[in-house]
Design a protein around this motif. Sequence first.
Motif, PDB file in Angstrom:
ATOM      1  N   TRP A 325       0.849  -1.188   0.000  1.00 39.36           N
ATOM      2  CA  TRP A 325       0.000   0.000   0.000  1.00 39.36           C
ATOM      3  C   TRP A 325       0.881   1.232   0.000  1.00 39.36           C
ATOM      4  O   TRP A 325       1.853   1.315   0.750  1.00 39.36           O
ATOM      5  CB  TRP A 325      -0.886   0.018   1.260  1.00 39.36           C
ATOM      6  CG  TRP A 325      -1.683  -1.235   1.421  1.00 39.36           C
ATOM      7  CD1 TRP A 325      -1.252  -2.418   1.961  1.00 39.36           C
ATOM      8  CD2 TRP A 325      -3.036  -1.450   1.016  1.00 39.36           C
ATOM      9  NE1 TRP A 325      -2.259  -3.340   1.918  1.00 39.36           N
ATOM     10  CE2 TRP A 325      -3.372  -2.776   1.345  1.00 39.36           C
ATOM     11  CE3 TRP A 325      -4.004  -0.647   0.406  1.00 39.36           C
ATOM     12  CZ2 TRP A 325      -4.624  -3.315   1.098  1.00 39.36           C
ATOM     13  CZ3 TRP A 325      -5.252  -1.182   0.170  1.00 39.36           C
ATOM     14  CH2 TRP A 325      -5.554  -2.504   0.501  1.00 39.36           C
ATOM     15  N   LEU A 330      -3.042   5.964   1.365  1.00 39.44           N
ATOM     16  CA  LEU A 330      -3.744   5.755   2.636  1.00 39.44           C
ATOM     17  C   LEU A 330      -4.076   7.104   3.265  1.00 39.44           C
ATOM     18  O   LEU A 330      -5.187   7.316   3.782  1.00 39.44           O
ATOM     19  CB  LEU A 330      -2.876   4.925   3.589  1.00 39.44           C
ATOM     20  CG  LEU A 330      -2.602   3.482   3.155  1.00 39.44           C
ATOM     21  CD1 LEU A 330      -1.591   2.820   4.099  1.00 39.44           C
ATOM     22  CD2 LEU A 330      -3.891   2.667   3.097  1.00 39.44           C
ATOM     23  N   LEU A 348       1.183  -1.388  12.965  1.00 40.34           N
ATOM     24  CA  LEU A 348       0.603  -2.623  12.405  1.00 40.34           C
ATOM     25  C   LEU A 348       1.128  -3.841  13.161  1.00 40.34           C
ATOM     26  O   LEU A 348       0.354  -4.750  13.519  1.00 40.34           O
ATOM     27  CB  LEU A 348       0.950  -2.734  10.920  1.00 40.34           C
ATOM     28  CG  LEU A 348       0.140  -1.837   9.978  1.00 40.34           C
ATOM     29  CD1 LEU A 348       0.857  -1.654   8.641  1.00 40.34           C
ATOM     30  CD2 LEU A 348      -1.247  -2.432   9.755  1.00 40.34           C
ATOM     31  N   THR A 367       1.866  -5.455   4.045  1.00 39.58           N
ATOM     32  CA  THR A 367       1.220  -5.971   5.253  1.00 39.58           C
ATOM     33  C   THR A 367       0.086  -6.921   4.908  1.00 39.58           C
ATOM     34  O   THR A 367      -0.439  -6.897   3.795  1.00 39.58           O
ATOM     35  CB  THR A 367       0.668  -4.800   6.112  1.00 39.58           C
ATOM     36  OG1 THR A 367       0.055  -5.333   7.276  1.00 39.58           O
ATOM     37  CG2 THR A 367      -0.326  -3.945   5.360  1.00 39.58           C
ATOM     38  N   LEU A 374      -6.203  -0.760   8.064  1.00 44.99           N
ATOM     39  CA  LEU A 374      -5.101   0.146   7.725  1.00 44.99           C
ATOM     40  C   LEU A 374      -5.525   1.602   7.893  1.00 44.99           C
ATOM     41  O   LEU A 374      -4.797   2.422   8.465  1.00 44.99           O
ATOM     42  CB  LEU A 374      -4.712  -0.077   6.259  1.00 44.99           C
ATOM     43  CG  LEU A 374      -3.600  -1.047   5.972  1.00 44.99           C
ATOM     44  CD1 LEU A 374      -3.532  -1.337   4.474  1.00 44.99           C
ATOM     45  CD2 LEU A 374      -2.274  -0.475   6.430  1.00 44.99           C
ATOM     46  N   CYS A 378      -4.079   4.366  10.471  1.00 41.83           N
ATOM     47  CA  CYS A 378      -3.559   5.672  10.004  1.00 41.83           C
ATOM     48  C   CYS A 378      -4.260   6.809  10.743  1.00 41.83           C
ATOM     49  O   CYS A 378      -3.618   7.791  11.147  1.00 41.83           O
ATOM     50  CB  CYS A 378      -3.787   5.837   8.503  1.00 41.83           C
ATOM     51  SG  CYS A 378      -2.704   4.816   7.527  1.00 41.83           S
TER      52      CYS A 378
END
Length: 393
Positions: A325, A330, A348, A367, A374, A378
């Motif tokens: 990613w 994100l 994570l 990940t 996720l 964030c």
Amino acid sequence: MVKALDNPNPHYREGAAELLLGGGFFRRDSRPARDCSVLLAWHQASATTRAHSLQWLDLMAGCGIRGLRWGLEAASASPVPAEILVNDADGDRRPLLDHNLRSVAAATCSSVSAERLLCEAQLEGRRFDLIDLDASGHPGALIQPSLQVLAPDGILVLASTDGRSPTGHDRPGAIRSFGAAARAHPASWELALRQQLGLLARQAWLLGRGIQPLLSFSNGRTFRLAIRLTRQLQAGEESQLGLLARCAACGSQQRQPLLYLRNWPPCHCPPEQGRWAISGPLWLGPLQQIDLLEELMASHVPVAPATRRLLQRLQADPGGLGCVWSTAELARRCGSGPPTLQRLVAALQAKGHQAWPSGVMAGQVRTDADLPELLQICSNLRREGPLIDSSTI
Ligand SMILES: C[S@@+](CC[C@H](N)C(=O)[O-])C[C@H]1O[C@@H](n2cnc3c(N)ncnc32)[C@H](O)[C@@H]1O
Ligand SMILES: [Zn+2]
């Protein structure tokens, strides 16, 4: 005598080599790729117990710098020095090759097309333990003949400058060159490497052999990888070939081995609104052999600082499990600045996920966490403090 031999300021030094570059193709900034080729030759030479010479082939040699460095920096690591064949189709380069390789007794130069050299090697039953195929454009047509003359457990070092088709910018080209669908993706360099590995795996499997990726990297212009051609497929190797799906609307990603292909689950869009863009078949397995990278980093081959940094980056990322990613994506999706990669990886891992900074593209995380989690992590990070990370800018 070629012009380069008359050049008043011709000498170029790299590693233990001092040579003439000539007027043909040469990129100083490809040093990390050359260092990796020399490191892999050194690894093979230091691992062999054979009483006869290893056979190394620099198939598209340019000025012959790789073959020369193999001879000076790697060949003496084996009990019997390797025999080195240095070839470039451009006959005008031959005096330059002969001149540059004159100090390596075990080197021979030739000036035939790669196609012909590989075909003749096949007819003669000649096998190479290491082939460096440093092509401009896509090396597709040379992959099968190269694998056919690569000894079991031999190493193929491969370059391709075709970035458009495997990254989804030339979809018909991807069908022609890879037999695969290629769609745009934030981790485009990684997908290009995986397309190339998928093609290599299928070509090796046709011969009853397997592949083990040793290292894979790119600068966005050239896509480079090295594989070991294993005697047989590893158990379950066929399940490393699969499809990768991404929804451009919500950003969800999914992957499936072709072997167990079934319907795709819904993405995170409202019902009926998501649309998977599917790439592949491509290689889903590891991009690197981590313990080999550790061994290469401990070698005495004189590599550039940029190469050391590259090896450290690759060694910190097994390049297998999960999806990759972009932290910028994100951040966009949760309405903040990009999270720092290190803090995101740590957060994570603290939640029990596997996570690594991508060794292939800066500012990306690999990940097994899925998208909602996720984004939640964030958002939590944003609440905890400023998110400044120079590696993502
Ligand atoms: C990317 S350059 C090689 C650079 C060199 N390996 C280095 O590290 O500096 C590619 C070379 O391949 C040669 N070449 C192109 N097509 C070829 C073919 N079909 N067979 C053999 N050599 C070829 C070109 O003359 C050119 O020198
Ligand atoms: Zn969606």
